[in-house]
Write a protein that holds these residues in place. Structure first.
Motif, PDB file in Angstrom:
ATOM      1  N   HIS A 131      -2.636  -1.362 -16.887  1.00  0.00           N
ATOM      2  CA  HIS A 131      -1.723  -2.287 -16.205  1.00  0.00           C
ATOM      3  C   HIS A 131      -2.459  -3.473 -15.573  1.00  0.00           C
ATOM      4  CE1 HIS A 131       1.916   0.079 -16.698  1.00  0.00           C
ATOM      5  NE2 HIS A 131       1.259   1.165 -16.329  1.00  0.00           N
ATOM      6  N   ASP A 132      -3.769  -3.580 -15.867  1.00  0.00           N
ATOM      7  CA  ASP A 132      -4.571  -4.687 -15.345  1.00  0.00           C
ATOM      8  C   ASP A 132      -4.537  -4.722 -13.815  1.00  0.00           C
ATOM      9  OD1 ASP A 132      -6.334  -6.795 -15.661  1.00  0.00           O
ATOM     10  OD2 ASP A 132      -4.743  -8.308 -15.701  1.00  0.00           O
ATOM     11  N   ALA A 171       1.040   1.815  -6.931  1.00  0.00           N
ATOM     12  CA  ALA A 171       0.606   0.468  -7.330  1.00  0.00           C
ATOM     13  C   ALA A 171       1.330   0.009  -8.591  1.00  0.00           C
ATOM     14  CB  ALA A 171      -0.903   0.458  -7.540  1.00  0.00           C
ATOM     15  N   ALA A 172       1.468   0.905  -9.560  1.00  0.00           N
ATOM     16  CA  ALA A 172       2.127   0.533 -10.808  1.00  0.00           C
ATOM     17  C   ALA A 172       3.581   0.151 -10.589  1.00  0.00           C
ATOM     18  CB  ALA A 172       2.020   1.677 -11.815  1.00  0.00           C
ATOM     19  N   SER A 173       4.241   0.813  -9.636  1.00  0.00           N
ATOM     20  CA  SER A 173       5.643   0.494  -9.369  1.00  0.00           C
ATOM     21  C   SER A 173       5.806  -0.920  -8.831  1.00  0.00           C
ATOM     22  CB  SER A 173       6.242   1.498  -8.376  1.00  0.00           C
ATOM     23  OG  SER A 173       5.715   1.329  -7.067  1.00  0.00           O
ATOM     24  N   LEU A 174       4.780  -1.425  -8.146  1.00  0.00           N
ATOM     25  CA  LEU A 174       4.857  -2.783  -7.610  1.00  0.00           C
ATOM     26  C   LEU A 174       4.876  -3.834  -8.715  1.00  0.00           C
ATOM     27  CD1 LEU A 174       2.451  -2.360  -4.563  1.00  0.00           C
ATOM     28  CD2 LEU A 174       4.853  -3.047  -4.435  1.00  0.00           C
ATOM     29  N   LEU A 234      -7.532   6.237 -13.646  1.00  0.00           N
ATOM     30  CA  LEU A 234      -8.236   4.972 -13.863  1.00  0.00           C
ATOM     31  C   LEU A 234      -7.740   4.280 -15.128  1.00  0.00           C
ATOM     32  CD1 LEU A 234     -11.853   6.113 -12.930  1.00  0.00           C
ATOM     33  CD2 LEU A 234     -10.343   4.654 -11.583  1.00  0.00           C
ATOM     34  N   ALA A 235      -7.401   5.069 -16.134  1.00  0.00           N
ATOM     35  CA  ALA A 235      -6.892   4.492 -17.381  1.00  0.00           C
ATOM     36  C   ALA A 235      -5.551   3.813 -17.155  1.00  0.00           C
ATOM     37  CB  ALA A 235      -6.765   5.584 -18.444  1.00  0.00           C
ATOM     38  N   GLY A 259      -8.574   9.483  -7.689  1.00  0.00           N
ATOM     39  CA  GLY A 259      -7.983   9.704  -9.002  1.00  0.00           C
ATOM     40  C   GLY A 259      -9.020  10.026 -10.070  1.00  0.00           C
ATOM     41  N   ASP A 260      -8.555  10.720 -11.117  1.00  0.00           N
ATOM     42  CA  ASP A 260      -9.438  11.085 -12.214  1.00  0.00           C
ATOM     43  C   ASP A 260      -9.437  10.000 -13.290  1.00  0.00           C
ATOM     44  OD1 ASP A 260      -6.979  11.347 -13.445  1.00  0.00           O
ATOM     45  OD2 ASP A 260      -7.044  13.533 -13.544  1.00  0.00           O
ATOM     46  N   GLY A 261     -10.012  10.323 -14.446  1.00  0.00           N
ATOM     47  CA  GLY A 261     -10.101   9.349 -15.527  1.00  0.00           C
ATOM     48  C   GLY A 261      -8.749   8.874 -16.013  1.00  0.00           C
TER      49      GLY A 261
END
Length: 325
Positions: free
Chosen positions: A192-193, A160-163, A186-187, A181-183
């Motif tokens: 990255h909103d 998702a972040a790569s998008l 989620l962070a 996913g862990d904490g």
């Protein structure tokens, strides 16, 4: 008497056709067994291939087959290999789904992977036009658009972040699954909103090529004009395992820099081996494995070339027409 071919290439995608082309360039007797179950069979356009950007994957493979079949040492079979074994004399025996058998001195595995697709209404209408599995392949077209990243594995965070290299906004939809996913994961999403929505998804909205959004079970619609998914995909390694090839920890066929597997005489290329899953890379790996297989046959007489059988002879290798009909 059974004909022992120089090499059998299993798979007719970019890796397999490239391997067969270079075997043919070395004037080796090669048979391509192609199931036609291509990973990109629903994709309208692929990108980034030098001098062919964009291109239609189906047309790309059609052209590659036509050019390959111009070599007189090549035969082509539309079928699936269901079993493979190594004989005591070192040759390889393959059994096809129609019960026929092929034998060869060398094997190139270009069997690819199988993607698990979302079970959503309308997905098949959008797959390959507005819905994709690879940000690297199709992320550029997400520039300044709202997109959805669908999945629930922790690896989806990087996906998702790569998008965000291109997209205006990214929303992660887990479709009712609890996010794995862990904490720390989620962070990353929060930093990255990237919104995380665990409500079940129901359907993709809009016409093919004009995605409008994803409808959720509670009636909400997540606006999106592109949909990227990362559910699961499985390398097709059944034949590699049957032949005794080493499989790495991620489930891919382990190869050296020439495409050779751990089993002498067996080579592999494309999405079934580790590394970037791009058409350019698959074609390059296919070329490398084809050349390596050809060079490994130096000193081997191979089998004498014989005229192909009648086009519709059951259970035999056919000199197929380029369109495979």
């Amino acid at each position: 008497m059974t004909v022992v071919h120089d090499c059998i290439v299993i798979g007719g995608g970019p890796a397999g056709l490239a391997a067969a082309t270079w075997l043919a360039r070395y004037r080796r007797d090669v048979v391509v067994v192609d199931s036609r179950d291509y990973r990109a069979k629903h994709v309208e356009r692929s990108h980034g291939y030098l001098a062919r950007d964009p291109q239609t994957p189906v047309e790309f493979l059609q052209t590659a087959r036509e050019q390959l079949l111009a070599y007189r040492t090549v035969s082509y079979v539309t079928s699936t290999v269901e079993a493979a074994e190594r004989a005591v004399d070192g040759t390889f025996l393959l059994r096809l789904t129609d019960g026929s058998e092929l034998s060869a001195l060398r094997i190139v595995l270009a069997t690819g992977v199988v993607d698990a697709c979302p079970d959503l209404e309308g997905f098949t209408d959008h797959y390959g036009a507005s819905a994709f599995h690879c940000p690297a392949c199709d992320g550029h077209e997400a520039e300044d658009r709202d997109v959805v990243a669908y999945g629930w594995d922790e690896r989806l965070v990087g996906f998702a972040a790569s998008l965000l290299n291109w997209a205006r906004s990214v929303t992660v939809l887990t479709s009712g699954h609890r996010f794995d996913g862990d904490g720390a994961c989620l962070a990353v999403l929060e930093r990255h909103d990237i919104q995380l929505v665990e409500t079940p998804a129901v359907r993709l909205l809009g016409e093919r090529g004009q995605l409008e959004g994803v409808e959720l079970a509670d009636g909400r619609v997540v606006p999106a004009s592109l949909f990227f998914f990362s559910v699961a995909h499985e390398p097709r390694v059944g034949l590699a395992r049957a032949l005794g090839c080493r499989i790495d920890d991620d489930g891919y066929v382990d190869i050296d820099h020439d495409g050779a597997t751990s089993v002498p005489g067996v080579f592999a290329a494309g999405d079934v081996v580790p590394g970037l899953q791009l058409v350019q890379v698959a074609a390059a790996q296919g070329a490398a494995s084809g050349v390596a297989a050809a060079l490994s046959l130096q000193g081997e007489p191979g089998s004498p070339l014989s005229p192909p059988p009648a086009p519709d002879a059951p259970g035999e290798v056919e000199q197929a027409r380029p369109d495979g009909e």
